[in-house]
Design a protein around this motif. Structure first.
Motif, PDB file in Angstrom:
ATOM      1  N   LEU A  95      74.741 121.504 139.966  1.00  9.31           N
ATOM      2  CA  LEU A  95      75.015 120.487 138.943  1.00  9.31           C
ATOM      3  C   LEU A  95      73.765 119.684 138.613  1.00  9.31           C
ATOM      4  O   LEU A  95      73.468 119.426 137.442  1.00  9.31           O
ATOM      5  N   ILE A  96      73.032 119.280 139.638  1.00 11.15           N
ATOM      6  CA  ILE A  96      71.822 118.485 139.406  1.00 11.15           C
ATOM      7  C   ILE A  96      70.791 119.297 138.630  1.00 11.15           C
ATOM      8  O   ILE A  96      70.144 118.788 137.707  1.00 11.15           O
ATOM      9  N   TYR A  97      70.655 120.577 138.979  1.00  6.20           N
ATOM     10  CA  TYR A  97      69.695 121.404 138.244  1.00  6.20           C
ATOM     11  C   TYR A  97      70.115 121.586 136.791  1.00  6.20           C
ATOM     12  O   TYR A  97      69.330 121.357 135.869  1.00  6.20           O
ATOM     13  N   HIS A  98      71.364 122.011 136.577  1.00  4.00           N
ATOM     14  CA  HIS A  98      71.783 122.403 135.231  1.00  4.00           C
ATOM     15  C   HIS A  98      71.923 121.200 134.298  1.00  4.00           C
ATOM     16  O   HIS A  98      71.574 121.280 133.118  1.00  4.00           O
ATOM     17  N   VAL A  99      72.424 120.091 134.803  1.00  2.72           N
ATOM     18  CA  VAL A  99      72.706 118.940 133.943  1.00  2.72           C
ATOM     19  C   VAL A  99      71.509 118.009 133.819  1.00  2.72           C
ATOM     20  O   VAL A  99      71.296 117.412 132.766  1.00  2.72           O
ATOM     21  N   ILE A 100      70.691 117.887 134.884  1.00  2.00           N
ATOM     22  CA  ILE A 100      69.632 116.871 134.877  1.00  2.00           C
ATOM     23  C   ILE A 100      68.234 117.487 134.928  1.00  2.00           C
ATOM     24  O   ILE A 100      67.431 117.287 134.014  1.00  2.00           O
ATOM     25  N   LYS A 101      67.923 118.234 135.979  1.00  2.00           N
ATOM     26  CA  LYS A 101      66.551 118.730 136.134  1.00  2.00           C
ATOM     27  C   LYS A 101      66.123 119.620 134.972  1.00  2.00           C
ATOM     28  O   LYS A 101      64.967 119.597 134.548  1.00  2.00           O
ATOM     29  N   ARG A 102      67.063 120.398 134.465  1.00  2.00           N
ATOM     30  CA  ARG A 102      66.745 121.342 133.392  1.00  2.00           C
ATOM     31  C   ARG A 102      66.314 120.620 132.113  1.00  2.00           C
ATOM     32  O   ARG A 102      65.561 121.170 131.298  1.00  2.00           O
ATOM     33  N   ILE A 103      66.772 119.373 131.924  1.00  2.00           N
ATOM     34  CA  ILE A 103      66.490 118.676 130.659  1.00  2.00           C
ATOM     35  C   ILE A 103      65.627 117.422 130.862  1.00  2.00           C
ATOM     36  O   ILE A 103      65.669 116.510 130.054  1.00  2.00           O
ATOM     37  N   LEU A 104      64.856 117.394 131.961  1.00  2.00           N
ATOM     38  CA  LEU A 104      64.035 116.207 132.222  1.00  2.00           C
ATOM     39  C   LEU A 104      63.031 115.951 131.103  1.00  2.00           C
ATOM     40  O   LEU A 104      62.801 114.806 130.698  1.00  2.00           O
ATOM     41  N   SER A 105      62.412 117.017 130.589  1.00  2.00           N
ATOM     42  CA  SER A 105      61.432 116.851 129.512  1.00  2.00           C
ATOM     43  C   SER A 105      62.074 116.317 128.235  1.00  2.00           C
ATOM     44  O   SER A 105      61.593 115.334 127.655  1.00  2.00           O
ATOM     45  N   PRO A 106      63.204 116.899 127.750  1.00  2.00           N
ATOM     46  CA  PRO A 106      63.875 116.310 126.584  1.00  2.00           C
ATOM     47  C   PRO A 106      64.351 114.879 126.839  1.00  2.00           C
ATOM     48  O   PRO A 106      64.282 114.037 125.943  1.00  2.00           O
ATOM     49  N   LEU A 107      64.821 114.602 128.060  1.00  2.00           N
ATOM     50  CA  LEU A 107      65.321 113.265 128.374  1.00  2.00           C
ATOM     51  C   LEU A 107      64.213 112.226 128.279  1.00  2.00           C
ATOM     52  O   LEU A 107      64.413 111.132 127.726  1.00  2.00           O
ATOM     53  N   GLU A 108      63.044 112.545 128.797  1.00  4.46           N
ATOM     54  CA  GLU A 108      61.916 111.616 128.731  1.00  4.46           C
ATOM     55  C   GLU A 108      61.519 111.354 127.289  1.00  4.46           C
ATOM     56  O   GLU A 108      61.287 110.204 126.883  1.00  4.46           O
TER      57      GLU A 108
ATOM     58  N   PHE B 256      63.426 111.744 124.613  1.00  3.19           N
ATOM     59  CA  PHE B 256      64.530 111.029 123.961  1.00  3.19           C
ATOM     60  C   PHE B 256      64.496 109.546 124.329  1.00  3.19           C
ATOM     61  O   PHE B 256      64.727 108.674 123.473  1.00  3.19           O
ATOM     62  N   SER B 257      64.198 109.246 125.590  1.00  5.30           N
ATOM     63  CA  SER B 257      64.117 107.847 126.040  1.00  5.30           C
ATOM     64  C   SER B 257      63.008 107.101 125.317  1.00  5.30           C
ATOM     65  O   SER B 257      63.181 105.933 124.931  1.00  5.30           O
ATOM     66  N   GLN B 258      61.867 107.764 125.136  1.00  8.90           N
ATOM     67  CA  GLN B 258      60.762 107.120 124.410  1.00  8.90           C
ATOM     68  C   GLN B 258      61.175 106.770 122.990  1.00  8.90           C
ATOM     69  O   GLN B 258      60.812 105.720 122.462  1.00  8.90           O
ATOM     70  N   GLY B 259      61.949 107.654 122.356  1.00  8.40           N
ATOM     71  CA  GLY B 259      62.424 107.372 121.003  1.00  8.40           C
ATOM     72  C   GLY B 259      63.377 106.194 120.971  1.00  8.40           C
ATOM     73  O   GLY B 259      63.343 105.366 120.046  1.00  8.40           O
ATOM     74  N   LEU B 260      64.253 106.084 121.980  1.00  9.44           N
ATOM     75  CA  LEU B 260      65.220 104.982 122.027  1.00  9.44           C
ATOM     76  C   LEU B 260      64.561 103.630 122.290  1.00  9.44           C
ATOM     77  O   LEU B 260      65.191 102.585 122.091  1.00  9.44           O
ATOM     78  N   LYS B 261      63.314 103.639 122.730  1.00 10.23           N
ATOM     79  CA  LYS B 261      62.604 102.377 122.951  1.00 10.23           C
ATOM     80  C   LYS B 261      62.231 101.688 121.641  1.00 10.23           C
ATOM     81  O   LYS B 261      61.814 100.521 121.646  1.00 10.23           O
ATOM     82  N   THR B 262      62.386 102.402 120.524  1.00  2.84           N
ATOM     83  CA  THR B 262      62.074 101.831 119.212  1.00  2.84           C
ATOM     84  C   THR B 262      62.869 100.546 118.997  1.00  2.84           C
ATOM     85  O   THR B 262      64.078 100.496 119.265  1.00  2.84           O
TER      86      THR B 262
END
Length: 698
Positions: free
Chosen positions: A541-554, A556-562
């Protein structure tokens, strides 16, 4: 590259990739005098790098004799006696394993044709398989097929003579390779299609909108052809129904779907609130207000004071004591309070917005690309006032204000993002991993668009999963995903098989069946007891839901800081979860009544006017009117939803001596006529609102 007597003395654009022509000729002359120790012919320009070794050979001869050529640094070459050899414990040698690339057997011996992963204990490869993979994947994607380690793995493979080209992966260079994935299925497959314009006709936000099967997505139906009243209803094609029917799961799925989407008492479920799509008619519901609300009034334009304590400048009605499902009502009221808190926070952020305009030219038929172009234009500033102009809408009404177009644009944009490949899942969505989107920085742009939409008057997103929201607020390392977060059906089934294994032998059998998947996810672990399955499930679960998308998540977070949106989310997580993780509440008479502030002159009976207005809202909500609550909101403000930041200026009502009602969208003011009877008031409201919206649409 491998010749011993030549060096790259020029720049990249000089000679041949930096090798000067004069140097190449000198090396040719030097090699002409040297004899190959393998084929005994002249021209052997490559020598073993070990100082005491005098062997020389041609490149093809060296490959045939199993020499090692290192494609890095000084491009060293080692003869068959001095070549580097991988070292591993004696107990690991002598057996056989499976090459994780070709899946054929490979001997666990220190041979030239066999290579072992430096990062995984039981990962063995054929040299030929690794070389083919390296040539295909390139330096950006060549990594261990078991644990995805890149740095350590590439370093060892380069040492052992694997050539890793500095290029993009072959599957990324193929033109339009993923074009078919961008096409949504748009065809009505019902046996008797009722649409006169054909099975391929699709009109969003109408009964002729095509709804795809919620399971396979490869079959569709018009809403009208399947007697669906709302876009939010789930639909399954006959093939999927038969599959679930045979497995015995269809009845359970259907029951769950009805429990979460339909309402038994006329109220909206907290967990499955309707989407922001504008419905054609407000749903009928039991009257939740007293039939004759008593309102105490002060003259001289002072606000009405309700019987119950409410916020100032609001005319409200008390809830019916007969309303069922009291807990649901309390949860919904709690959500409303949280959304009011978010509204106040966003209004603070909106103080950054200045009056300098930034114009976005939007093509409604290609909303994503035109929005992306607008947000990336050089003069775009999130702190500027946004003006939207639809470039392809010839029939758009001239009465549309800039705010109306802006509301419509943000609504279309949020709907597109919800259904875009950037997210995965059915209703509560997580980020997906899309390499092309990462490469084009689309996750950053998506986060930026959501932040700008919230502050500039767009609808609440409402489609985030709790896991995604918590990753953004608390950090991915502090979040524990659940099985519901897995959108991939095959992965979910694999996890279920492991989770519900009832014996050690069945657990080991399941692990053996899904060995390839576990190896690629880096989740292989020794299983000696049945309780080990819980840790294995958690790893997957941790790999598929979180680790796999760490790059998109980072990104996406930078965009939400707007405009400081992410910072406020992290400061007020409970409040912001109401707009990110819950669908917007469908408009109700209570919501509309609380939205408008009533003003009147001293010669108007404000109490009687307020009673007519509130009675009319109840009739509209219960379906006894020709218009919907959304129609009323569009008539006054130009928007079919209530923005998260609220309306600016706040909607007001004025009772004036006029013949018909008038919606002043510039000031969000509803000017209502003074009538002697309620029936006359209702008829004028229905007639004016229906015809105004019909003319605007035509």
């Amino acid at each position: 590259l491998m010749s011993s007597g030549i060096w790259q003395r020029g720049k990249e654009d000089e000679g041949i990739n930096g090798f000067l022509i004069t140097d190449i000729r000198k090396e040719v002359n030097r090699a002409a005098k040297l004899k190959c120790n393998i084929c005994k012919k002249r021209g052997a320009s490559i020598g073993c790098v070990v100082p005491k070794c005098k062997r020389g050979y041609h490149f093809p001869c060296g490959i045939q004799k199993e020499c090692i050529f290192q494609f890095m640094e000084d491009f060293r070459s080692y003869c068959w006696e001095h070549k580097p050899v991988q070292k591993f414990p004696h107990k690991e040698s002598g057996g056989t394993s499976q090459c994780t690339i070709c899946l054929d057997l490979v001997e666990q011996l220190p041979l030239y044709t066999v290579l072992k992963s430096p990062c995984c204990k039981n990962a063995w490869f054929h040299r030929e398989c690794l070389q083919y993979q390296a040539l295909s994947a390139g330096i950006f994607f060549f990594r261990c097929t078991v644990c995805n380690n890149k740095d350590e793995f590439q370093k060892e493979m380069l040492r052992m003579g694997i050539h890793i080209p500095e290029k993009d992966a072959s599957w990324e260079l193929e033109e339009n390779a993923y074009q078919d994935l961008l096409q949504c299925y748009q065809h009505c497959d019902i046996r008797r299609c009722l649409c006169k314009k054909g099975r391929d006709y699709n009109e969003p936000d109408s009964k002729w909108e095509i709804k795809r099967c919620q399971y396979c997505g490869s079959r569709g139906t018009h809403l009208a052809c399947s007697s669906m009243r709302s876009w939010e209803q789930n639909w399954e094609c006959t093939e999927c129904k038969s599959i679930f029917g045979k497995s015995g799961k269809y009845g359970k799925r259907k029951k769950h779907s009805l429990a979460t989407s339909e309402k038994t008492d006329g109220t909206t479920s907290l967990l499955e609130e309707p989407s922001p799509k504008c419905p054609q008619q407000s749903p009928g519901s039991h009257r939740s207000f007293l039939q004759s609300p008593k309102v105490l009034c002060q003259i001289n334009s002072s606000p009405c004071l309700p019987l119950q304590h409410t916020s100032s400048n609001r005319v409200t009605m008390s809830l019916s004591p007969l309303m069922s499902n009291r807990n649901c009502s309390l949860r919904k009221r709690h959500l409303r309070n949280q959304r009011r808190d978010v509204c106040s926070i966003l209004k603070e952020l909106k103080l950054q917005v200045n009056t300098k305009p930034t114009r976005l030219n939007i093509n409604e038929e290609n909303i994503w690309h035109s929005a992306l172009k607008g947000f990336r234009q050089r003069n775009f500033r999130p702190t500027n006032t946004i003006e939207v102009v639809f470039t392809n809408c010839k029939n758009r009404s001239k009465t549309d204000t800039s705010a109306t177009s802006k509301y419509h644009f943000f609504q279309l944009l949020m709907l597109h993002l919800q259904n875009s490949p950037l997210f995965e899942g059915s209703s509560a969505k997580n980020l997906s991993f899309n390499f092309q989107a990462v490469k084009e920085n689309l996750y950053f742009e998506a986060g930026k668009m959501i932040a700008v939409s919230l502050v500039h008057g767009g609808p609440p997103p409402g489609f985030f999963s709790k896991t995604l929201f918590n990753c953004l607020v608390y950090g991915p390392e502090n979040v524990k995903p659940a099985l519901e977060d897995v959108a991939d059906v095959d992965v979910a089934e694999t996890i279920k098989k492991i989770k519900y294994a009832n014996s050690l032998s069945s657990l080991q059998s399941t692990i053996h069946d899904c060995y390839e998947f576990l190896a690629s996810a880096g989740c292989l672990r020794p299983v000696t007891d049945l309780c080990d399955k819980d840790m294995l499930v958690n790893d997957i679960l941790i790999y598929h839901v979180i680790k796999r998308i760490l790059s998109p998540l980072e990104s996406f977070s930078q965009g939400l800081k707007t405009l400081g949106v992410l910072e406020k989310m992290q400061m007020h997580p409970d409040a912001f979860s109401s707009v990110f993780c819950h669908r917007p509440e469908r408009l109700s008479a209570e919501t509309m009544c609380d939205l408008f502030t009533i003003h009147s002159s001293s010669d108007v009976n404000k109490v009687e006017g307020a009673e007519f207005w509130m009675a009319y809202l109840q009739d509209v909500e219960s379906g006894e009117s020709l218009v919907t609550l959304e129609d009323i909101l569009i008539f006054v403000t130009g928007s079919c939803f209530i923005p998260s930041v609220g309306f600016d200026p706040e909607p007001t009502i004025k009772f004036l001596n006029r013949i018909y009602p008038f919606g002043n969208r510039l000031f969000n003011c509803l000017e209502l006529p003074i009538t002697m009877t309620y029936e006359r008031f209702k008829n004028k409201m229905d007639f004016t609102i229906r015809n105004t919206l019909r003319v605007e649409k035509e």
